[in-house]
Design an enzyme around this catalytic site. Structure first.
Site, PDB file in Angstrom:
ATOM      1  N   GLY A 111       0.854  -1.455   0.390  1.00 52.51           N
ATOM      2  CA  GLY A 111       0.129   0.414  -0.016  1.00 52.51           C
ATOM      3  C   GLY A 111       1.444   1.560   0.281  1.00 52.51           C
ATOM      4  O   GLY A 111       0.069   1.990  -1.057  1.00 52.51           O
ATOM      5  N   GLY A 161       1.934  -7.773   0.927  1.00 53.54           N
ATOM      6  CA  GLY A 161       2.551  -9.091   1.762  1.00 53.54           C
ATOM      7  C   GLY A 161       2.311 -10.636   0.886  1.00 53.54           C
ATOM      8  O   GLY A 161       3.103 -11.405   0.858  1.00 53.54           O
TER       9      GLY A 161
END
Ligand code: AMP
Length: 401
Positions: free
Chosen positions: A356, A379
């Site tokens: 992000g 991730g």
């Protein structure tokens, strides 16, 4: 991924069905407003397909870390309003994701209608992959669509547990992510360089160790870098340190040396005495930081070195900011990496940005469409690079996770 047998959305019969779709709407918010809609936009193709098929769509998602109980600042309600604008149709909102309120909203859906259910993480059972909670979620659908690439590396009730109760497959966004990342990771043009930043050393050490098996160069910046500098006995002042990770950081450096992977750390830093946006910033002359100072960004020499390495590479993967980029004064390093990524792309390199913060920095620099692939899962993309089987995919393939 390729080894797992997973159905795609287009292989599922969703016509007129009640569809439960897990999406990643973990969007940045400020003062109750959504500040970046990239993740919501990423799901539109799948939603439009489901709407066109006359499906009755219940969306489940998480926002932030509300620790298993309702917290208004983590409500998904503002996201429902934004989604409604993007879809140009009403989006119903249920103030809970399970229980009578959710059941009522889901039952009222007509073909082609969409509802967003409140934050999954208002229930501690979500992250515990609790089977009773998973079953209560599964009740909302006859078919499950996994469209949350950003959460697919978690074995939670909404990403793994529900698969025990519903037939399902992956949405268009997850398909695109997997195809791109699989192809790139397994056939990376070389040199392959990874740029890793951000703050959580503990989250990323495992990844770094695996990355060393795949890449030719590793550039480490951001808050992570100080633990690595500290383990080399370089003074880091009051900068971020994960003291209990120092030994592991040392092992990673040794591993890089053995594998002949060029591992670069910041050669200079932007430092401040106090962490505030208007603090007087200084640039260090070397890797070392004075005892009373805090490292907040990579320095100009590091920008030059990192940018050169990125531009020399044929494949670049970037995850994590180079500094506390949320404060404009300390965003230069991160924006410079974004710029170098765009230049590398223009020279023919395959460039992937995940996470992000990195995506936000890229957007801030107006360069989102100047890299090869913006991955919505920081991730998840790291774990794919590591060669891990993602729990959300394993569950869809019928494996126990
Ligand atoms: P992560 O979630 O691990 O990718 O970390 C992202 C966060 O790292 C951002 O919020 C940045 O502000 C933070 N960060 C980057 N550089 C530093 C630094 N030098 N000191 C403290 N935090 C940092």
């Amino acid at each position: 991924m390729t080894a797992l047998k997973i159905r795609r959305l287009q292989d599922l019969d969703v016509r007129g069905k009640r569809v439960l779709a897990r999406v990643d709407y973990n969007v940045p918010m400020k003062d109750g407003k959504v500040t970046d809609l990239t993740r919501v936009r990423g799901t539109l193709k799948t939603l439009q397909y489901l709407i066109a098929q006359g499906a009755r769509v219940s969306l489940i998602a998480h926002l932030g870390r509300p620790k298993g109980k309702p917290e208004p600042k983590y409500s998904l309600k503002p996201v429902a309003a934004e989604l409604s604008k993007l879809l140009a149709q009403p989006v119903a909102f249920a103030s809970d994701c399970v229980g009578p309120e959710a059941d009522k909203v889901v039952a009222a859906l007509k073909p082609g209608q969409v509802a967003l259910l409140e934050n999954l993480r208002y229930h501690a059972e979500e992250e515990k992959n609790d089977p009773v909670f998973a079953k209560a979620l599964a009740k909302h659908g006859e078919v499950f669509v996994q469209e949350a690439f950003g959460a697919i590396h978690r074995a939670h009730a909404s990403t793994a547990g529900v698969c025990a109760y519903l037939p399902g497959g992956i949405g268009f966004l997850v398909q695109k992510e997997l195809e791109f990342l699989d192809k790139t990771i397994n056939n990376a043009a070389r040199p392959f360089v990874a740029v890793i930043g951000g703050a959580k050393v503990s989250d990323k050490l495992g990844v770094l160790s695996k990355l060393l098996e795949k890449v030719d160069g590793l550039l480490i910046g951001g808050g992570m870098a100080y633990t690595f500098l500290s383990c080399q006995k370089i003074s880091i002042g009051k900068s971020l340190l994960e003291a209990e990770k120092v030994d592991e950081a040392q092992r990673i450096i040794a591993q890089a040396y053995d594998r002949k992977v060029g591992c670069l750390f910041p050669a200079d830093h932007v430092v401040v005495k106090e962490l505030k946006p208007d603090a007087k910033a200084l640039v260090t002359e070397s890797m070392a930081i004075a005892p009373d100072m805090i490292g907040v960004d990579i320095g100009p020499r590091t920008i030059e070195i990192f940018s050169d390495e990125i531009k020399k590479a044929k494949t670049v993967f970037w995850n994590g900011p180079m500094g506390i980029f949320e404060m404009d004064a300390f965003a230069k390093g991160t924006l410079a990496v974004a710029q170098a990524m765009a230049e590398a792309t223009a020279q023919g390199a395959v460039t992937i940005v995940g996470g992000g913060d990195s995506l936000a920095a890229l957007a801030k620099a107006g360069l989102s469409d100047r890299v090869s692939h913006c991955s919505t899962g920081g991730g998840a993309s790291l774990e794919l690079l590591e060669g891990k089987v993602l729990p959300g995919l394993a569950a869809l393939a019928g494996q126990k996770v």
